[in-house]
Design a protein around this motif. Structure first.
Motif, PDB file in Angstrom:
ATOM      1  N   GLN A  41       8.145  -1.211  -7.686  1.00 24.19           N
ATOM      2  CA  GLN A  41       7.370  -0.929  -8.892  1.00 24.19           C
ATOM      3  C   GLN A  41       6.265  -1.947  -9.132  1.00 24.19           C
ATOM      4  O   GLN A  41       5.371  -1.704  -9.954  1.00 24.19           O
ATOM      5  CB  GLN A  41       8.316  -0.883 -10.094  1.00 24.19           C
ATOM      6  CG  GLN A  41       9.317   0.266 -10.027  1.00 24.19           C
ATOM      7  CD  GLN A  41      10.296   0.260 -11.176  1.00 24.19           C
ATOM      8  OE1 GLN A  41      10.401  -0.716 -11.915  1.00 24.19           O
ATOM      9  NE2 GLN A  41      11.026   1.352 -11.329  1.00 24.19           N
ATOM     10  N   GLU A  42       6.314  -3.065  -8.428  1.00 22.30           N
ATOM     11  CA  GLU A  42       5.271  -4.072  -8.581  1.00 22.30           C
ATOM     12  C   GLU A  42       3.931  -3.634  -7.996  1.00 22.30           C
ATOM     13  O   GLU A  42       2.891  -4.249  -8.265  1.00 22.30           O
ATOM     14  CB  GLU A  42       5.701  -5.389  -7.901  1.00 22.30           C
ATOM     15  CG  GLU A  42       6.921  -6.041  -8.513  1.00 22.30           C
ATOM     16  CD  GLU A  42       8.227  -5.476  -7.971  1.00 22.30           C
ATOM     17  OE1 GLU A  42       9.280  -6.047  -8.284  1.00 22.30           O
ATOM     18  OE2 GLU A  42       8.191  -4.459  -7.243  1.00 22.30           O
ATOM     19  N   VAL A  43       3.940  -2.585  -7.184  1.00 26.62           N
ATOM     20  CA  VAL A  43       2.729  -2.114  -6.496  1.00 26.62           C
ATOM     21  C   VAL A  43       2.266  -0.804  -7.122  1.00 26.62           C
ATOM     22  O   VAL A  43       3.082   0.117  -7.302  1.00 26.62           O
ATOM     23  CB  VAL A  43       3.005  -1.920  -4.986  1.00 26.62           C
ATOM     24  CG1 VAL A  43       1.779  -1.342  -4.276  1.00 26.62           C
ATOM     25  CG2 VAL A  43       3.415  -3.248  -4.352  1.00 26.62           C
ATOM     26  N   PRO A  44       0.974  -0.663  -7.465  1.00 33.06           N
ATOM     27  CA  PRO A  44       0.476   0.599  -8.025  1.00 33.06           C
ATOM     28  C   PRO A  44       0.757   1.783  -7.101  1.00 33.06           C
ATOM     29  O   PRO A  44       0.762   1.647  -5.874  1.00 33.06           O
ATOM     30  CB  PRO A  44      -1.033   0.349  -8.166  1.00 33.06           C
ATOM     31  CG  PRO A  44      -1.157  -1.139  -8.273  1.00 33.06           C
ATOM     32  CD  PRO A  44      -0.063  -1.699  -7.400  1.00 33.06           C
ATOM     33  N   ALA A  45       0.979   2.950  -7.695  1.00 32.65           N
ATOM     34  CA  ALA A  45       1.410   4.132  -6.942  1.00 32.65           C
ATOM     35  C   ALA A  45       0.440   4.487  -5.820  1.00 32.65           C
ATOM     36  O   ALA A  45       0.859   4.847  -4.713  1.00 32.65           O
ATOM     37  CB  ALA A  45       1.578   5.316  -7.892  1.00 32.65           C
ATOM     38  N   SER A 118      -0.732  -9.449   1.514  1.00 31.97           N
ATOM     39  CA  SER A 118      -1.804 -10.345   1.080  1.00 31.97           C
ATOM     40  C   SER A 118      -2.937  -9.576   0.407  1.00 31.97           C
ATOM     41  O   SER A 118      -3.549 -10.059  -0.552  1.00 31.97           O
ATOM     42  CB  SER A 118      -2.343 -11.156   2.265  1.00 31.97           C
ATOM     43  OG  SER A 118      -3.024 -10.323   3.188  1.00 31.97           O
ATOM     44  N   ILE A 119      -3.212  -8.354   0.876  1.00 34.48           N
ATOM     45  CA  ILE A 119      -4.259  -7.526   0.262  1.00 34.48           C
ATOM     46  C   ILE A 119      -3.825  -7.096  -1.135  1.00 34.48           C
ATOM     47  O   ILE A 119      -4.610  -7.147  -2.090  1.00 34.48           O
ATOM     48  CB  ILE A 119      -4.565  -6.307   1.146  1.00 34.48           C
ATOM     49  CG1 ILE A 119      -5.266  -6.748   2.436  1.00 34.48           C
ATOM     50  CG2 ILE A 119      -5.438  -5.293   0.394  1.00 34.48           C
ATOM     51  CD1 ILE A 119      -5.369  -5.657   3.480  1.00 34.48           C
ATOM     52  N   LEU A 120      -2.572  -6.656  -1.267  1.00 36.02           N
ATOM     53  CA  LEU A 120      -2.069  -6.219  -2.570  1.00 36.02           C
ATOM     54  C   LEU A 120      -2.158  -7.330  -3.606  1.00 36.02           C
ATOM     55  O   LEU A 120      -2.445  -7.088  -4.774  1.00 36.02           O
ATOM     56  CB  LEU A 120      -0.623  -5.745  -2.443  1.00 36.02           C
ATOM     57  CG  LEU A 120      -0.396  -4.443  -1.668  1.00 36.02           C
ATOM     58  CD1 LEU A 120       1.088  -4.253  -1.384  1.00 36.02           C
ATOM     59  CD2 LEU A 120      -0.947  -3.249  -2.424  1.00 36.02           C
TER      60      LEU A 120
END
Length: 253
Positions: A41-45, A118-120
């Protein structure tokens, strides 16, 4: 010999998510199996959709060990086989004279998951991806120790793997499982983060020498999971031989 402190840890596998479950598992280990995938959930969908299951496992544990706005911590991502399912997809395309997918190729290379992380996070700090056969964890720990010796106050070590495709079954030399774990490591003497999930503070020493005789027979767990079991179990030491080397783990030595 190298040494470091494990300041914090996180892990994910099917049926094993929180710290209590992992500590109970370490007391009576079993081989994780199943098709569950971390929620991440820490990463946008929109970004999460690009990440396959192996990447989600690795990135989930890294997110649990690193604050959202924290950057600059060197990263060591370690996987014995990497995203071999994507590699198989490319090989199957080549075998049938279909054009390989550039996206699949870009995400199949061994450092792809570390790069995605690293990009996220928009983190331009140092990261490295390693593979070292059965001793992949030991190889990664040596890399982390070298970064600490070079002046890094902490290193994030992420270890992950997934079951091999069926075509490789005859070459498997240890049990298969899908899992990921992350250690936040510092120099010997560094204490765990107060109140952090999975705070430890144990110092680990790792030594090695040329092994006499045959390698150890496969254990009931993948070696990378057995190392996590060692950390969580409180055992004073762990010895094993693999790829011609004898490895000696000790706690608080």
């Amino acid at each position: 010999m190298i040494g470091f402190s494990v300041k914090q840890w996180a892990a994910w596998a099917p049926g094993l998510v929180d710290g209590d479950a992992w500590r109970a598992w370490a007391a009576a280990p079993w081989l994780p199996s199943g098709d569950e995938t971390p929620a991440l959930q820490e990463v946008p969908a929109m970004q999460r959709r690009r990440i396959e299951r192996l990447g989600r496992m690795a990135i989930q544990t890294a997110c649990w060990c690193q604050e959202a706005d924290e950057g600059g911590v060197p990263l060591v991502f370690a996987s014995r086989h990497g995203d071999v399912a994507r590699s198989m997809e490319l090989l199957e395309a080549l075998a049938t004279d279909d054009p390989p997918s550039p996206t699949t190729f870009g995400l199949s290379v061994h450092n792809a998951i570390a790069a995605l992380y690293s990009i996220l996070r928009r983190d331009r700090g140092n990261y490295v991806a390693v593979a070292g056969g059965r001793a992949t964890v030991e190889t990664a720990c040596i890399e982390a120790a070298a970064l600490l010796a070079d002046g890094a106050p902490e290193v994030l070590l992420v270890v992950y793997d997934a079951p091999l495709p069926a075509v490789y079954a005859d070459f498997a030399d240890e049990p298969d499982a899908g899992f990921a774990w992350c250690w936040r490591v510092g120099p010997v003497g560094a204490v765990g983060a107060v109140g952090a999930v999975g705070a430890v503070g144990d110092a680990l020493a790792l030594a090695w020498n040329e092994a006499d005789g045959a390698d150890d027979a496969p254990a009931a767990l993948p070696h990378a999971l057995d190392i996590l079991r060692f950390l969580l179990s409180g055992d004073p030491s762990l010895q094993w031989r693999g790829d011609g080397t004898a490895w000696h783990w000790r706690r608080n030595a």
